[in-house]
Design an enzyme around this catalytic site. Structure first.
Site, mmCIF file in Angstrom:
data_model
loop_
_atom_site.group_PDB
_atom_site.id
_atom_site.type_symbol
_atom_site.label_atom_id
_atom_site.label_comp_id
_atom_site.label_asym_id
_atom_site.label_seq_id
_atom_site.Cartn_x
_atom_site.Cartn_y
_atom_site.Cartn_z
ATOM 1 N N GLU A 204 -87.418 -4.205 70.545
ATOM 2 C CA GLU A 204 -86.256 -4.932 70.044
ATOM 3 C C GLU A 204 -86.041 -6.262 70.749
ATOM 4 O O GLU A 204 -84.973 -6.851 70.664
ATOM 5 C CB GLU A 204 -85.016 -4.043 70.153
ATOM 6 C CG GLU A 204 -85.175 -2.783 69.304
ATOM 7 C CD GLU A 204 -84.040 -1.796 69.461
ATOM 8 O OE1 GLU A 204 -83.098 -2.089 70.232
ATOM 9 O OE2 GLU A 204 -84.087 -0.742 68.814
ATOM 10 N N GLU A 282 -73.911 4.966 74.220
ATOM 11 C CA GLU A 282 -74.393 5.575 72.976
ATOM 12 C C GLU A 282 -75.281 6.778 73.282
ATOM 13 O O GLU A 282 -76.102 6.735 74.201
ATOM 14 C CB GLU A 282 -75.174 4.527 72.190
ATOM 15 C CG GLU A 282 -75.734 4.997 70.861
ATOM 16 C CD GLU A 282 -76.598 3.931 70.214
ATOM 17 O OE1 GLU A 282 -77.542 4.301 69.493
ATOM 18 O OE2 GLU A 282 -76.345 2.726 70.441
ATOM 19 N N LYS A 334 -76.142 3.261 60.812
ATOM 20 C CA LYS A 334 -77.492 2.859 60.418
ATOM 21 C C LYS A 334 -77.676 3.244 58.961
ATOM 22 O O LYS A 334 -77.668 4.436 58.627
ATOM 23 C CB LYS A 334 -78.540 3.560 61.285
ATOM 24 C CG LYS A 334 -78.528 3.148 62.747
ATOM 25 C CD LYS A 334 -79.517 3.971 63.557
ATOM 26 C CE LYS A 334 -79.632 3.472 64.987
ATOM 27 N NZ LYS A 334 -80.503 4.348 65.816
#
Length: 425
Positions: A204, A282, A334
Site C-alpha cells: 500500500e 483496527e 470495504k
C-alpha cells in the site's frame, strides 16, 4: 430517465499484478460508467466470495475470466432497467446469484456492475459521483488515515502489526491534511535512511523496514512527525491496523514471539494508548473472538476507536451483532467485502444510526479507480484509508478528494479531530 443499454466486462491488472474485473455500463442516453474491483491480501473469513478461475496455467490460478463471463449473464438480466434505481439493480443481481455469499456469480462480478451502474447514472444526471450518491448534504472531507509503515501480511518483515498510520487531525482542510501527511511520509524516508534501514515499499505504498518491535515502528513515526515540523498528538495522531486474525490460532495470539490471551492483548493496547496518541485500532482481536472484543471495548472504547474489519466485513448482520453485544465502536467499509453498493450503504446507515463511525477503505490490491473517494464524501464518513501518498493506485483517491474539496468550495468541512472518540469532549 436513462436505461441500461449494454454492459461489458474485461480482465485487467491490479496494483499487485493480479487480475481483477473492470466493468463498463452504457446507458441509452450515451452515458458511460466504468469501475474496477479491488482485492484484499488479508481477507476476512466471512467476506463475500471473490470468483477466481483456478487455472494454474493463467496467472497462477488467479484469473477472473469466469467472473467476466458472469457479467455477460448479468447484462442479459439488467439491460432495459433504470440505471438510477440502484437498489433494484443490485437486488436483481443478488436474486440471479441466489447464494448468501455471492458464490455463484462472484462478488467481483456483481460489485463491478453495481459500481459502474452508479457511475453511469451520475454521468446521466450531470453530477459528480459524490453528489449523485449522497445528495446535497454531502460535504465532509475525510481524515486521510495514511499507512506509511507496513508490517504483517503487507510486508516481509518481523513487525506483527499490519499497518501503522498517521492521521492529520489538526489540519484546517483536506488539502492541508494531505500535505502534512505527505511531508511526514517523506521525513520518515529520511529517518529510515539515516538509520540504515530499508526504504522498500509494501503493498500500500508504506515503508517496510525490518524492525525489532512494534513500538520501534511507532517511535520511528514519532521521530518523522517531529522532523517534518509537526506536533505529535496535536497536528498528527497515530492509528493501527493490527489484522490480528492473521496471528490468531486455537484461542491465542502469537504476538511479538509470545502466546497471548485476549485479556493480555487488551492490556498491551491499553499501554500503547497510554503512551502514544493513538486514535484508532483496527482488528485488534480475531474475527470470532466476540468475548474478547466485548472486554476490549468496555476497557478502551471511550478512549479510542475500535474498528471492525474482519469482524464486521461490511455486513449488516455481523454489524448488528457487534452493536447488540457492544463489540467495537466503528465500522471499516470495504465495498468488495459485501459485494454491492446498496448493501454497503445499508451497513453504513446502520453504523451511523448507532453512533458507530465509519472508515471507508481501499484494499491492498487496488487500481486507478477512485470510487471510494466519492463514497467517503457521499456518506460524510469523516475517515478514509487508502494507503500512503505513493503509487498511483493510492494517490488517485487522494487527488479525487482534492477535486471534490475544490468543487464544494466554501461548503467543504474537513472532519479533523472531531472524527475520533479521543477528542470528543
Amino acid at each position: 430517465m436513462a436505461l441500461i443499454d449494454a454492459i461489458h466486462a474485461r480482465e485487467i491488472l491490479d496494483s499487485r499484478g493480479n487480475p481483477t474485473v473492470e466493468v463498463e455500463v452504457l446507458l441509452t442516453d450515451g452515458s458511460l460508467g466504468r469501475a474496477a474491483v479491488p482485492s484484499g491480501a488479508s481477507t476476512g473469513e466471512f467476506e463475500a466470495v471473490e470468483r477466481r478461475d483456478g487455472d494454474k496455467k493463467r496467472y497462477g490460478g488467479k484469473g477472473v475470466l469466469d467472473a467476466v463471463a458472469a457479467v455477460e449473464g448479468i447484462a442479459e438480466e439488467l439491460e432495459g432497467e433504470f440505471a438510477a434505481d440502484q437498489r433494484a439493480v443490485d437486488r436483481a443481481m443478488r436474486d440471479l446469484d441466489g447464494t448468501p455469499n455471492k458464490g455463484k456469480l462472484g462478488a467481483n462480478a456483481i460489485l463491478g456492475v453495481s459500481m459502474a451502474v452508479a457511475v453511469a447514472a451520475a454521468q446521466a444526471s450531470d453530477l459528480m459521483l459524490y453528489k449523485y450518491l449522497g445528495g446535497p448534504n454531502s460535504h465532509v472531507l475525510p481524515v486521510p488515515m495514511m499507512n506509511i509503515l507496513n508490517g504483517g501480511a503487507h510486508a516481509d518483515s518481523n513487525v506483527d502489526i499490519q499497518e501503522f498510520m498517521i492521521a492529520p487531525i489538526g489540519a484546517p482542510s483536506f488539502r492541508e491534511a494531505l500535505r502534512w501527511g505527505t511531508e511526514v511520509y517523506h521525513a520518515l524516508k529520511t529517518v529510515l535512511q539515516e538509520k540504515g534501514l530499508s526504504t522498500g515499499l509494501g503493498d500500500e505504498g508504506g515503508f517496510a523496514p525490518s524492525l525489532e518491535s512494534n513500538r520501534a515502528a511507532l517511535d520511528l513515526i514519532a521521530e518523522a512527525v517531529t522532523k517534518a515540523g509537526y506536533r505529535l498528538g496535536e497536528d498528527i495522531a497515530l492509528a493501527l491496523d493490527v489484522a490480528s486474525s492473521e496471528f490468531f490460532d486455537k484461542g491465542s495470539y502469537t504476538f511479538e514471539g509470545q502466546q497471548r490471551s485476549a485479556e493480555e492483548m487488551a492490556a498491551y493496547y491499553t499501554e500503547l494508548v497510554d503512551n502514544y496518541p493513538i486514535v484508532s485500532i483496527e482488528d485488534p482481536l480475531d474475527e470470532d473472538d466476540w468475548e474478547g472484543w466485548q472486554h476490549l471495548t468496555a476497557q478502551l472504547g471511550d478512549r479510542v476507536q475500535l474498528v471492525g474489519d474482519d469482524l464486521f466485513v461490511t455486513n449488516v448482520e455481523r454489524l448488528q451483532r457487534g452493536i447488540d453485544e457492544k463489540a467495537g465502536n466503528a465500522l471499516l467499509v470495504k465495498v468488495n467485502q459485501i459485494g454491492s453498493l446498496t448493501e454497503t450503504f445499508d451497513a453504513i446507515s446502520l453504523a451511523q444510526r448507532h453512533m458507530f463511525h465509519c472508515m471507508i477503505s481501499h484494499r491492498s490490491g487496488e487500481t486507478e479507480d477512485t470510487f471510494i473517494a466519492d463514497l467517503a464524501v457521499a456518506t460524510n464518513a469523516g475517515q478514509i484509508k487508502t494507503g500512503a501518498p505513493a503509487r498511483s493506485d493510492r494517490v488517485a483517491k487522494y487527488n479525487q478528494l482534492l477535486r471534490i474539496e475544490e468543487d464544494l468550495a466554501d461548503a467543504a468541512v474537513y472532519a479533523g479531530r472531531s472524527a475520533f472518540p479521543r477528542f470528543r469532549g
